[in-house]
Design a protein around this motif. Structure first.
Motif, short mmCIF file in Angstrom:
data_model
loop_
_atom_site.label_atom_id
_atom_site.label_comp_id
_atom_site.label_asym_id
_atom_site.label_seq_id
_atom_site.Cartn_x
_atom_site.Cartn_y
_atom_site.Cartn_z
N LEU A 1 -2.35 -2.22 -11.63
CA LEU A 1 -0.90 -2.97 -11.96
C LEU A 1 0.49 -2.74 -11.25
CD1 LEU A 1 -1.44 -3.88 -15.62
CD2 LEU A 1 -2.02 -5.10 -13.71
N ALA A 2 0.25 -0.57 -11.20
CA ALA A 2 1.74 -0.79 -9.94
C ALA A 2 0.95 -1.02 -8.91
CB ALA A 2 1.16 0.59 -10.39
N GLY A 3 -0.58 -0.78 -7.94
CA GLY A 3 -0.44 -0.81 -6.54
C GLY A 3 -0.15 -2.44 -6.59
N LEU A 4 -0.73 -3.21 -7.40
CA LEU A 4 -0.42 -4.53 -6.86
C LEU A 4 0.86 -4.87 -6.93
CD1 LEU A 4 -2.93 -7.17 -9.32
CD2 LEU A 4 -2.83 -6.32 -6.91
N ALA B 1 3.13 5.56 -12.88
CA ALA B 1 2.14 4.40 -12.56
C ALA B 1 1.55 4.62 -13.90
CB ALA B 1 1.82 4.49 -11.55
N ASP B 2 1.35 5.14 -14.92
CA ASP B 2 0.40 5.21 -16.26
C ASP B 2 1.00 4.32 -17.31
OD1 ASP B 2 3.13 6.38 -16.54
OD2 ASP B 2 2.14 7.90 -18.31
N ALA B 3 1.90 3.09 -17.15
CA ALA B 3 1.81 2.56 -18.17
C ALA B 3 2.38 1.13 -17.66
CB ALA B 3 2.97 2.66 -19.24
N PRO B 4 1.49 -0.02 -19.21
CA PRO B 4 1.14 -1.01 -18.51
C PRO B 4 3.12 -1.86 -18.06
CG PRO B 4 1.16 -0.89 -21.11
CD PRO B 4 0.63 0.14 -20.13
N GLY B 5 3.79 -2.14 -17.23
CA GLY B 5 4.84 -2.37 -16.89
C GLY B 5 4.69 -3.82 -16.65
N LYS B 6 4.18 -4.52 -15.26
CA LYS B 6 4.29 -6.18 -14.56
C LYS B 6 2.93 -6.03 -14.01
CE LYS B 6 7.66 -4.36 -11.39
NZ LYS B 6 9.14 -5.09 -10.45
N CYS C 1 1.91 5.89 -3.19
CA CYS C 1 1.16 6.26 -3.84
C CYS C 1 0.42 5.96 -5.73
CB CYS C 1 0.27 8.10 -3.53
SG CYS C 1 -1.25 8.87 -4.91
N VAL C 2 0.10 5.28 -6.49
CA VAL C 2 -0.22 5.67 -7.95
C VAL C 2 -1.28 6.20 -9.09
CG1 VAL C 2 0.89 2.61 -7.29
CG2 VAL C 2 -1.61 3.33 -7.53
N GLY C 3 -1.36 7.00 -7.76
CA GLY C 3 -2.61 8.23 -8.22
C GLY C 3 -3.33 7.84 -9.57
N PHE D 1 -1.11 11.30 8.86
CA PHE D 1 0.21 10.37 9.25
C PHE D 1 -0.27 9.88 7.54
CE2 PHE D 1 0.06 6.08 9.66
CZ PHE D 1 1.19 5.73 9.83
N TRP D 2 -1.50 9.85 6.85
CA TRP D 2 -1.32 8.93 5.82
C TRP D 2 -0.74 9.70 4.63
CZ3 TRP D 2 -4.80 10.32 1.38
CH2 TRP D 2 -5.20 9.24 0.46
N TYR D 3 -0.99 11.03 4.24
CA TYR D 3 -0.18 11.48 3.72
C TYR D 3 1.16 11.11 3.22
CZ TYR D 3 -4.41 14.93 1.15
OH TYR D 3 -4.95 14.91 1.06
N ARG D 4 1.77 11.13 4.58
CA ARG D 4 3.08 10.85 4.57
C ARG D 4 3.49 9.20 3.79
NH1 ARG D 4 7.60 8.59 6.54
NH2 ARG D 4 8.83 9.77 6.88
N HIS D 5 2.44 8.57 4.34
CA HIS D 5 2.87 7.38 4.02
C HIS D 5 2.44 7.09 2.45
CE1 HIS D 5 1.39 2.79 4.03
NE2 HIS D 5 2.87 2.86 3.37
N LYS D 6 1.39 7.95 1.59
CA LYS D 6 1.01 7.99 0.31
C LYS D 6 2.64 9.38 -0.43
CE LYS D 6 -0.99 5.25 1.13
NZ LYS D 6 -0.93 4.51 0.43
#
Ligand SMILES: Cc1cc2nc3c(=O)[nH]c(=O)nc-3n(C[C@H](O)[C@H](O)[C@H](O)COP(=O)(O)OP(=O)(O)OC[C@H]3O[C@@H](n4cnc5c(N)ncnc54)[C@H](O)[C@@H]3O)c2cc1C
Ligand code: SF4
Ligand code: SF4
Ligand code: SF4
Lengths: 255, 330, 442, 292
Positions: free
Chosen positions: B76-79, B122-127, B293-295, B275-280
């Motif tokens: 959900l956090a990813g979305l 990002a561990d709780a149902p937020g929205k 990153c949402v873990g 580069f990827w790690y930097r983005h994450k």
């Protein structure tokens, strides 16, 4: 005055290969016939005319003198030259062997000592002539073939994916056989195009589309050797469908 | 009626969201699917424009309403992160169309050793959900997020009852217990700084040498969104037409930062991995101003070379007792 | 070439490459004083050295590499090599796996035979210039081909992964069990194709041989393993009563490299062999069932007509057989679908050894022979392809045809020769490919 | 179903159709396309240094800088043939249409540059976007003080915009230097080539720390030119360069043009050296580096 618009003339020729691409093209000819005139396709028709070709598709590797003459002639007579199939693009299985043995040795082993057969080291078309488009695959994917032809009919260079099979494998959401089954999957270093066929059948990719762009062979060999595969076996496996022997012998695999 | 998608088992260790017709097909135990639910809204390949000779038009996909069942908090956090990217101005109509057609049913989960959504907050149902179900063993605690979801609940009243005090307690207990189950706990607020400080860490070289540049880590990531656009010519009955397609790309592929003239700004796996790690871990000055990153741990489990162990990398960057990387990988 | 100047007029007649066969080759006919001296089938497809290519590779790679010998019979190569290696490892696949393999193999027959009949051979009979001409003038026949070919490719794609060079067949079994609904869809397709297959037989029954045959050929084929008409087995039989285990193939098939061709040629106990559909029917046609059996019995072949042109008809009868048999086999699998198990590589016990495997391919018997070391690496390999076995017979047929002809330069003869050669469905990619004719008058 | 609105936006990837008005050969494989744009708002938004995504149906899109605005309703693009899209573009003829999206990015900060001395340094094809800048400067000549233009290339025969350079040289309110590493092909009348690189030209040009500099050229040029400018006392804040990156969308989505966490398509392609100094990756990626 009505001038009849001339349909683009295509040629489909084979050098030394398994006829796979000829078969793929033959089987998909129906959908392209309204757009082209098949000027030459010895596999499928008797009267062939190799003059003034717009697009030539050539299958097979150059493996004998006769092939050199043919490919030079085709090149000279066509506007776009498309190498189709792993043989024409990378030299395929026969070229991997030619780098392990001398041509003469091969002739003697398979035919007879002092056989008059003249064999050359199997090479891709690009070793002899300038190739405009390379579409790899063993066999080529029919959708890729149609897209290439459609682009060339518009006189545009086609877009051909050069990324690894893993991308298509993820898109299909296969369980990774390299991780889950420890199979020697070559997907990470192999060009996509097949739709990750082998992993979708729960098998290891064996590299039949040839290397992807800039394959990380060192890392591939490292990962496989960590899984218990013998390094020399890994190198033979990697070389089967088009990674040149010189490249493999220069790898510096940690371990 | 549109389809219902839910996790199903696709191999010994993997699950994927697939269309289901029967409850029996659903793998309720699925912790992470191979691809995150982003595939429903931002598909791996989609047509953006259609061009037939003289006309160019937007390709408008008719999206039937559909439901996605079993979306965990990290997804959900990813979305939400993707919403921020694709729904910022100018809005991406292709994403928007699919997003609006979806009914999202979240589901609680219990972490395994690769999960670190708690650290990434990002561990709780937020929205981002319509309904969220918390598994209280013999029943589900249902959270309702909007009018539409509420109407849905009303339509199946016979299966529902109003949450009692005891249910509320059960809900709190579930999330409390879950909270204590995480192996990884670190302060994500420090990640951008760690990343900057660790820019020249020898670790990158070590990881880069093992990296296959296979791009497995990016499609599986709920917050990776880089794409390529290509034109594909095709035959129809009378003429040759073209489609403009958007396909997933990956910063791990060697051509990603190449330009004409033979210049490649990230020529090797070391540059690309970093580069990827930097983005994450650092995020970009893009609409998501959080580390992207949402873990969820997907990159870790889908790296054939075993190098995308994010928590491991973070520990090393943080200078915690040096972990034996090989050991971590094995 | 002769330097005997007195009795000879020298000229060479070049005839364009025989097209519509899978490959490149030429036929040289040497004529001296009006007598045919020599016929040489020259396969000028480049050499590919498969016997050497596989050496040094691991056993599990072999089916995938040898499949590349020939696209059209790739499934045959995959199975022949798997059978040989499984013999070395002493693996016996379960019945469902074997059934899948059989269906896959039948799919190859349907695809290969229909393509040969319609795309390569039929244009001659119907008087079409070539395939494209055929496509526009004979729309129904063209559609029939498409239907049968699509059926063959569908079978191979669903079980093997793609129309040829299958990815799902391995030493030890299938890596993935095809989905049930796909198999069910196949059943429907098979049933739809049956009438078309029958129609094909009727069509071919009507065509009469362009030239007479004078000598009786020596047929050879695998003895079907389970007593019914089929394509797998471990023993061969020939029409002179000879029988042998395939493991002795080197003794009864003396293979020779000839100096004018890239294809090796085989002899059957010293004489020219005829392998393929006609050989199988001749030897085992009595094992056919149902429609295939009825058509065979009413055909000239059953009456002892050995003209090689009937090989086309024989192939169409095998298509009928393949369709009926596939239906039975798929129904058998569907009934026991849950028992189907995919390959678990760790169950393959690798060991050293030597063995021969063979299958009947559309064009005849295909042999694969391997020697492995204890790690499962190939030390020695040998393959004998159907085309290599037929090449001498083709040369003899040409000789007969030329001798019967009153005018060796007539276009009629040329066409007849092409038709005749094509009837063998020579696939030189396997040994190699096919054909241009030049007469060499010495 | 987070939103109940019925209507969705239209795709941000929709192209604006524009007609090729004229095609002029500039040098081998370099062509100037003049493209008629009917939409006033597009034209009014264009700033020097910005770019458009040019779409050739069936081939794809490529980012191309505005090289000039002309004839009131036309934009000029100077294109070099290097790959798929550019080759397809070269197949087109006057009267054919192409698709445009843009203008994108931030161009050269002309407002900040007002009232200053300006030096422009172009390497090779880098002259294309700078042309839109010098035309702007000349159109608004009174807003700027002294102007120098330095243009270097490998082969003299590859010089672009030779007629325009002739005219620029004749003007007295702008100092122009042209250099080539090799002199070849027929002479280019009235243009005097120095032999060498742009950095050699900088030694000839009259400028000091009060100047603001605008650069465009290959990455390797930046390294040397920025060094030279720094040595002459220019402040990093006042050195602007236009960066080339792969760009698939132009609107900060596709990720290809990320540099140090910034989208070059939105925040660039023109950046000041001072800003780039704080963007880790630019320095890290040797190819893009101007300062190693
Ligand atoms: C802001 C900006 C302004 C520009 N202005 C101009 C201009 O005014 N005029 C001009 O001519 N050009 C300009 N360019 C450059 C131009 O955009 C490129 O040359 C063009 O995109 C090439 O497109 P193509 O399809 O023809 O080439 P492509 O077929 O994309 O290939 C060209 C080359 O790009 C590299 N490349 C591209 N994609 C990949 C990949 N996925 N993997 C590996 N390598 C790749 C390769 O080196 C290849 O040889 C500009 C670029 C930018 C970013
Ligand atoms: S199975 Fe092979 S192709 Fe698929 S992700 Fe794993 S390594 Fe890549
Ligand atoms: S997965 Fe690999 S071996 Fe299999 S078809 Fe694709 S490229 Fe060929
Ligand atoms: S970086 Fe890895 S752990 Fe983080 S969200 Fe992406 S896939 Fe999940």
């Amino acid at each position: 005055m009505q001038i009849e618009r001339r349909l683009p003339r295509i040629a489909v020729q084979g050098l030394t290969g398994c006829a796979g691409e000829l078969l793929v093209i033959l089987e998909n000819l129906g959908s392209v016939l309204p757009f082209v005139q098949v000027a030459s396709f010895p596999f499928a028709q008797s009267k062939n005319d190799l003059s003034d070709i717009d697009i030539a598709f050539v299958e097979g590797s150059v493996s004998q003198k006769h092939d050199i003459d043919s490919i030079k002639e085709i090149r000279a007579r066509s506007k776009w030259l498309v190498a189709v199939g792993n043989c024409a693009v990378h030299g395929c299985v026969q070229s991997s062997t030619c780098s392990r043995y001398k041509a003469k040795e091969l002739v003697e082993a398979v035919y007879a000592k002092d056989s008059p057969i003249e064999a050359l080291d199997a090479k891709p078309l690009s070793s002899y002539v300038n190739v405009d488009v390379e579409l790899s695959g063993c066999p080529i994917d029919k959708n890729q073939f149609l897209a290439v032809l459609a682009s060339l009919l518009k006189d545009h260079l086609p877009y051909i994916i050069d990324r690894p099979v893993c991308l298509e494998c993820k898109m299909r959401e296969n369980g990774c056989v390299l991780i889950e089954k420890n199979l020697p999957c070559l997907g990470p270093v192999t060009a996509a195009g097949c739709g990750a066929l082998c992993p979708s059948f729960e098998a290891a990719c064996y590299g039949c589309f040839g290397p992807c762009k800039d394959p990380q062979l060192n890392a591939m060999a490292t990962v496989l050797s960590e899984k218990g595969y013998n390094l020399s076996d890994i190198l033979v496996r990697l070389g089967t469908f088009g990674i040149p022997e010189q490249v493999l012998s220069n790898l510096d695999v940690k371990r | 009626m549109g389809s219902v998608y839910a996790p199903v088992r696709v191999s010994d260790q993997s699950f994927a969201f697939r269309s289901v017709r029967d409850e029996a097909e659903i793998a309720f135990e699925a912790l992470r699917t191979i691809l995150p639910p982003k595939k429903f809204f931002y598909p791996a390949k989609e047509t953006i424009l259609e061009c037939d000779g003289d006309e160019v038009k937007e390709h408008i996909e008719v999206v039937e309403p559909f439901a996605v069942f079993g979306v965990h908090p990290c997804d959900l956090a990813g979305l939400n992160a993707l919403d921020k990217i694709f729904l910022s101005t100018p809005q991406d109509s292709h994403y928007q169309r699919r997003r609006r057609a979806a009914f999202i049913i979240g589901l609680s989960c219990l972490p395994d050793k690769h999960c670190f959504c708690k650290a990434m907050k990002a561990d709780a149902p937020g929205k981002g959900y319509d309904l969220f179900l918390t598994d209280l063993e013999d029943k589900y605690f249902v959270q309702v997020n909007n009018q539409e979801a509420f109407e849905f609940i009303l339509s199946c009243k016979e299966f529902m009852h109003l949450a009692s005090d005891q249910d509320n307690q059960g809900y709190k207990k579930f999330w409390n217990d879950r909270d204590s189950m995480f192996e990884h706990n670190f302060d994500s607020a420090q990640l951008p700084n760690l990343m900057d400080l660790g820019w020249d860490h020898p670790l990158w070289q070590e990881l880069g040498e093992r990296c296959l540049s296979c791009g497995n880590c990016t499609p599986v990531c709920p917050t990776c969104y880089c794409f390529d656009m290509t034109d594909v010519a095709m035959f129809n009955s009378e003429k040759v037409e073209a489609e403009r397609q958007r396909v997933w790309d990956s910063c791990q592929f060697s051509g990603f930062a190449a330009v004409a003239g033979g210049e490649n700004f990230r020529p090797g796996p070391v540059d690309r991995l970093k580069f990827w790690y930097r983005h994450k871990l650092h995020g970009f000055e893009d609409p998501i101003e959080i580390p992207s990153c949402v873990g969820c741990g997907r990159c870790t489990v889908s790296c054939p070379s075993g190098i995308d162990d994010l928590p491991g990398v973070i520990r090393i960057l943080a200078g915690r007792p040096q972990l034996n990387l090989e050991g971590e990988i094995a | 070439m002769s330097n005997d100047k007195e009795e000879t007029t020298k000229h060479i007649i070049e005839i364009p490459e025989i097209t519509r066969v899978e490959g490149h080759s030429a036929i040289h006919v040497e004529i001296k004083n009006g007598e045919v001296q020599n016929v040489m089938l020259d396969v000028f497809e480049g050499t590919r050295f498969f016997e050497k290519i596989v050496v040094g590779h691991k056993y599990d790679e072999i089916p995938h590499i040898t499949s590349r010998v020939c696209a059209i019979c790739s499934t045959g190569h995959v199975l022949a090599s798997s059978f040989a290696i499984e013999k070395i490892f002493d693996i016996r696949c379960d019945e469902i796996t074997n059934t899948f393999r059989k269906i896959m193999h039948l799919g190859m027959f349907i695809e290969s035979h229909s393509t040969h009949i319609y795309a390569l051979a039929l244009p001659d009979f119907l008087g079409a210039r070539d395939l494209l001409d055929f496509g526009s003038k004979f729309k129904t026949e063209f559609a029939d081909w498409t239907l049968l070919r699509n059926l063959g490719t569908a079978i191979q794609s669903i079980i093997g992964g793609r129309p040829f060079h299958p990815v799902n067949l391995h030493v030890g079994g299938l890596s993935h069990i095809p989905a049930k609904d796909k198999l069910e869809a196949l059943l429907a397709e098979l049933k739809m194709a049956k009438p078309v297959a029958l129609k094909t037989c009727e069509l071919l029954l009507k065509f009469n041989p362009p030239v007479e045959r004078t000598t009786k050929p020596l047929f050879m084929a695998l003895i079907p393993e389970d007593g019914a008409y089929g394509f797998f087995g471990n023993k061969v039989r020939s029409s002179n009563g000879f029988e042998s285990d395939i493991q002795n193939y080197k003794e009864y098939l003396a293979e020779q490299a000839v100096n004018y061709s890239h294809a090796k040629r085989s002899t059957g106990q010293g004489s020219a062999l005829f392998v393929g559909a006609m050989a199988r029917l001749n030897l085992f046609g009595n094992l056919l069932q149902g429609d295939a059996s009825a058509i065979y019995k009413s055909s000239p072949m059953a009456q002892g007509d050995n003209n090689s042109i009937w090989n086309n008809l024989a192939q169409s009868i095998e298509i009928v057989h393949a369709i009926d048999e596939s239906i039975i086999l798929i129904e058998k699998i569907l009934a026991r679908y849950l028992e189907a198990k995919s390959l678990n590589a760790s169950h393959v016990r690798v060991q050293a050894g030597t063995a021969t495997g063979a299958v009947e391919c559309p064009r005849g018997t295909l042999y694969h022979h391997y020697e492995l070391d204890t790690a499962g690496t190939i030390l020695v390999a040998d393959m004998v392809t159907p085309s290599a076995q037929n090449s001498w017979r083709i040369e003899m047929d040409i000789k007969e045809a030329v001798m019967q002809s009153s005018d060796i330069h007539s276009e009629q003869l040329q066409n007849n020769l092409e038709t005749l050669v094509r009837a063998y469905d020579p696939c030189n990619t396997c040994a190699t490919h096919m054909v241009s004719i030049s007469y060499l008058e010495v | 179903m987070s939103c109940n609105a019925l209507k969705c936006d239209t795709t941000p990837y929709m192209v604006h159709k524009a007609i090729i008005r004229s095609i002029t050969n500039l040098a081998l494989d370099n062509v100037l396309f003049e493209v008629a744009v009917s939409d006033e708002t597009i034209l009014s938004q264009c700033k020097p240094g910005q770019f458009f995504q040019i779409y050739v149906p069936g081939a794809g899109e490529a980012p191309i800088s505005i090289s000039a605005l002309s004839r009131k309703d036309c934009i000029e693009f100077c294109v070099r043939r290097v790959g798929r899209v550019t080759s397809a573009l070269f197949q087109l003829q006057e009267g054919d249409w192409i698709g445009l999206r843009g203008p994108f990015g931030n161009g050269f900060p002309v407002d900040e540059m007002k009232g200053s001395n300006i030096i422009m340094v172009a390497g090779g094809l880098g002259v294309a976007p700078l042309r839109s800048l010098w035309q702007y400067l000349i159109d608004n000549r009174k807003d700027f003080k002294d102007i120098s233009l330095v243009y270097g290339m490998k082969h003299s025969e590859d010089i672009l915009f030779r007629n325009e350079f002739r005219q620029l040289i004749l003007r007295h309110d702008i100092e122009v230097f042209v250099a080539a590493e090799n002199i070849n092909g027929p002479a280019v009348p009235s243009i005097e080539f120095q032999i060498g690189r742009v950095t050699d030209l900088l030694d000839l040009a009259h400028f000091d720390q009060s100047y603001k500099a605008a650069l465009c050229g290959p990455p390797i040029m930046y390294r040397f030119v920025v060094d030279a400018l720094r040595k002459r006392g220019l402040c990093e804040q006042n050195i602007y360069l236009s960066l080339e990156r792969q760009m698939k969308c132009g609107i900060g989505r596709c990720g290809h043009c990320f540099i140090g966490g910034h989208f070059a398509c939105k925040e660039g392609p023109v950046f000041s050296v001072a800003k780039l100094n704080f963007m880790k990756e630019v320095v890290e990626c040797k190819g893009a580096s101007y300062a190693d």
